[in-house]
Design a protein around this motif. Structure first.
Motif, PDB file in Angstrom:
ATOM      1  N   ILE A   3       0.835  -1.198   0.000  1.00 13.34           N
ATOM      2  CA  ILE A   3       0.000   0.000   0.000  1.00 13.34           C
ATOM      3  C   ILE A   3       0.872   1.250   0.000  1.00 13.34           C
ATOM      4  O   ILE A   3       1.787   1.382   0.821  1.00 13.34           O
ATOM      5  CB  ILE A   3      -0.930   0.019   1.223  1.00 13.34           C
ATOM      6  CG1 ILE A   3      -1.872  -1.195   1.197  1.00 13.34           C
ATOM      7  CG2 ILE A   3      -1.753   1.310   1.263  1.00 13.34           C
ATOM      8  CD1 ILE A   3      -2.713  -1.346   2.449  1.00 13.34           C
ATOM      9  N   LEU A   4       0.579   2.154  -0.920  1.00 14.34           N
ATOM     10  CA  LEU A   4       1.243   3.452  -0.980  1.00 14.34           C
ATOM     11  C   LEU A   4       0.323   4.497  -0.358  1.00 14.34           C
ATOM     12  O   LEU A   4      -0.835   4.631  -0.757  1.00 14.34           O
ATOM     13  CB  LEU A   4       1.547   3.821  -2.440  1.00 14.34           C
ATOM     14  CG  LEU A   4       2.119   5.218  -2.706  1.00 14.34           C
ATOM     15  CD1 LEU A   4       3.480   5.394  -2.044  1.00 14.34           C
ATOM     16  CD2 LEU A   4       2.220   5.473  -4.219  1.00 14.34           C
ATOM     17  N   VAL A   5       0.848   5.233   0.618  1.00 13.60           N
ATOM     18  CA  VAL A   5       0.047   6.222   1.341  1.00 13.60           C
ATOM     19  C   VAL A   5       0.545   7.622   1.030  1.00 13.60           C
ATOM     20  O   VAL A   5       1.738   7.908   1.134  1.00 13.60           O
ATOM     21  CB  VAL A   5       0.114   5.986   2.874  1.00 13.60           C
ATOM     22  CG1 VAL A   5      -0.792   6.977   3.608  1.00 13.60           C
ATOM     23  CG2 VAL A   5      -0.277   4.560   3.219  1.00 13.60           C
ATOM     24  N   GLU A  26       2.509  -4.243   3.593  1.00 17.38           N
ATOM     25  CA  GLU A  26       3.754  -3.501   3.467  1.00 17.38           C
ATOM     26  C   GLU A  26       3.370  -2.081   3.079  1.00 17.38           C
ATOM     27  O   GLU A  26       2.634  -1.877   2.111  1.00 17.38           O
ATOM     28  CB  GLU A  26       4.647  -4.117   2.386  1.00 17.38           C
ATOM     29  CG  GLU A  26       5.944  -3.364   2.167  1.00 17.38           C
ATOM     30  CD  GLU A  26       6.770  -3.934   1.029  1.00 17.38           C
ATOM     31  OE1 GLU A  26       7.756  -3.268   0.626  1.00 17.38           O
ATOM     32  OE2 GLU A  26       6.428  -5.018   0.511  1.00 17.38           O
ATOM     33  N   VAL A  27       3.839  -1.104   3.835  1.00 17.58           N
ATOM     34  CA  VAL A  27       3.392   0.277   3.635  1.00 17.58           C
ATOM     35  C   VAL A  27       4.550   1.154   3.160  1.00 17.58           C
ATOM     36  O   VAL A  27       5.617   1.183   3.767  1.00 17.58           O
ATOM     37  CB  VAL A  27       2.808   0.872   4.935  1.00 17.58           C
ATOM     38  CG1 VAL A  27       2.319   2.301   4.690  1.00 17.58           C
ATOM     39  CG2 VAL A  27       1.660   0.005   5.445  1.00 17.58           C
ATOM     40  N   ILE A  28       4.295   1.864   2.056  1.00 21.47           N
ATOM     41  CA  ILE A  28       5.224   2.872   1.560  1.00 21.47           C
ATOM     42  C   ILE A  28       4.545   4.225   1.733  1.00 21.47           C
ATOM     43  O   ILE A  28       3.373   4.392   1.367  1.00 21.47           O
ATOM     44  CB  ILE A  28       5.577   2.642   0.068  1.00 21.47           C
ATOM     45  CG1 ILE A  28       6.344   1.330  -0.096  1.00 21.47           C
ATOM     46  CG2 ILE A  28       6.422   3.792  -0.479  1.00 21.47           C
ATOM     47  CD1 ILE A  28       5.501   0.128  -0.284  1.00 21.47           C
ATOM     48  N   ALA A  29       5.250   5.174   2.320  1.00 18.23           N
ATOM     49  CA  ALA A  29       4.665   6.493   2.591  1.00 18.23           C
ATOM     50  C   ALA A  29       5.399   7.561   1.794  1.00 18.23           C
ATOM     51  O   ALA A  29       6.607   7.738   1.949  1.00 18.23           O
ATOM     52  CB  ALA A  29       4.729   6.810   4.076  1.00 18.23           C
ATOM     53  N   GLY A  64       4.477  -1.660  -8.908  1.00 16.15           N
ATOM     54  CA  GLY A  64       4.428  -2.769  -7.959  1.00 16.15           C
ATOM     55  C   GLY A  64       3.489  -2.557  -6.790  1.00 16.15           C
ATOM     56  O   GLY A  64       3.418  -3.392  -5.873  1.00 16.15           O
ATOM     57  N   ILE A  65       2.754  -1.459  -6.789  1.00 14.45           N
ATOM     58  CA  ILE A  65       1.821  -1.141  -5.701  1.00 14.45           C
ATOM     59  C   ILE A  65       0.466  -1.813  -5.959  1.00 14.45           C
ATOM     60  O   ILE A  65      -0.036  -1.841  -7.076  1.00 14.45           O
ATOM     61  CB  ILE A  65       1.627   0.391  -5.585  1.00 14.45           C
ATOM     62  CG1 ILE A  65       2.933   1.055  -5.164  1.00 14.45           C
ATOM     63  CG2 ILE A  65       0.499   0.738  -4.617  1.00 14.45           C
ATOM     64  CD1 ILE A  65       3.424   0.685  -3.784  1.00 14.45           C
ATOM     65  N   ASP A  66      -0.122  -2.362  -4.889  1.00 16.79           N
ATOM     66  CA  ASP A  66      -1.445  -2.987  -4.999  1.00 16.79           C
ATOM     67  C   ASP A  66      -2.578  -1.990  -4.792  1.00 16.79           C
ATOM     68  O   ASP A  66      -3.621  -2.066  -5.453  1.00 16.79           O
ATOM     69  CB  ASP A  66      -1.576  -4.119  -3.972  1.00 16.79           C
ATOM     70  CG  ASP A  66      -0.598  -5.245  -4.221  1.00 16.79           C
ATOM     71  OD1 ASP A  66      -0.632  -5.808  -5.333  1.00 16.79           O
ATOM     72  OD2 ASP A  66       0.204  -5.549  -3.325  1.00 16.79           O
TER      73      ASP A  66
END
Length: 298
Positions: A3-5, A26-29, A64-66
């Motif tokens: 997840i991209l936030v 898995e979190v990307i901020a 690659g982000i869901d």
């Protein structure tokens, strides 16, 4: 789930990180400042430096982000930039096969344009997202409890035991906690049945000014009274944070409320139906005040 936030450095989206981590994501901020890296990493996210106006960077970080938890920055110098920034994210998500975007709108979307840049841009973004071909969920929160932590409210509580807010005492509001909104965002990401949905969300209690002060008093264990702040006083306090034009615009809105015979709805009486689709444990105003007592009362 990856997840991209966006907006995770602010109170409205920060809790998305923790809620998503609890689901095993898995979190990307994304952040525009490296100064935020340490705080985001401590919360469990992988920080990435990115500006919304950079189309190439949006393509890079969405690969690659869901799913994307999206929010337009609240205090843009030019609110109309919000539409271009949103397009950059939506276009990149589509190009990279992102499965879903969940957009926290930071407020209820109007039914038509009203001449307010912040509100009108939301309508443009909504149309673009709906026509993008992507799966989406739009989360429209009412007024955040965290607003009471602002410079126009918190010092009055600390110094005068007054809960200051520029809405009339008689106007009811379904205040909502930011962590609840974050929980709605994450639940929407994980609910595969939601592919083209919008939800207007609020707290479960519709509180007039005196009711708000009463619930706040219960939470902190001290007597607090409601103070319907004058819009000009509110605007003057807000000016150093958002500029003169922004403060004047917001103050003018609250001035219109002071003179209104009917108030806009800030409460959804059908929240139980939404909670069946998005199971979130809601936070009452008294609970929120108790959790944050140290911020207001020394």
């Amino acid at each position: 789930m990856k997840i991209l936030v966006f907006g995770a450095t602010g109170s409205q989206q920060f809790n998305v990180i923790g809620e998503a981590k609890r689901k095993g994501a898995e979190v990307i901020a994304a952040t525009s400042s490296e100064k935020s890296f340490e705080r985001l990493a401590q919360a469990g996210a992988t920080p990435v430096l990115a500006n919304l106006n950079d189309k190439d960077k949006m393509l890079e970080i969405t690969e690659g982000i869901d799913a994307i938890a999206f929010m337009i920055p609240v205090s843009l110098p030019n609110p109309f930039d919000g539409f271009e920034f949103s397009k950059n994210v939506i276009d990149a998500a589509k190009a990279n096969g992102v499965k879903k975007i969940v957009w926290n709108t930071s407020g209820w979307i109007e039914s038509q344009k009203i001449g307010s840049p912040v509100d009108d841009v939301r309508l443009d973004v909504q149309d673009y997202l709906k026509n993008s071909g992507l799966d989406y969920v739009i989360i429209e929160p009412t007024i955040y409890m965290e607003n009471m932590m602002g410079a126009f409210c918190a010092p009055f509580i600390k110094n005068d035991r007054k809960l200051a807010y520029p809405t009339p005492e008689a106007m009811p509001i379904g205040w909502i906690a930011s962590r609840d909104v974050s929980a709605f965002v994450v639940e929407a990401i994980y609910n595969a049945e939601l592919k083209a949905n919008s939800f207007k969300i609020s707290g479960l209690d519709n509180l007039k000014g005196s009711d708000l002060a009463s619930e706040f008093s219960k939470g902190i264990g001290e007597e607090i009274v409601y103070y319907p702040q004058k819009p000009k006083e509110f605007g003057d306090i807000l000016k150093p944070f958002v500029g003169e034009a922004g403060a004047s615009s917001v103050a003018a809105y609250y001035e219109s409320l002071q003179n209104a015979t009917e108030y806009p709805s800030k409460y959804n009486p059908d929240m139980n139906e939404i909670l069946e689709k998005l199971p979130v444990k809601m936070t009452s105003l008294a609970e929120w005040a108790k959790d944050n007592k140290g911020y207001f009362i020394k």
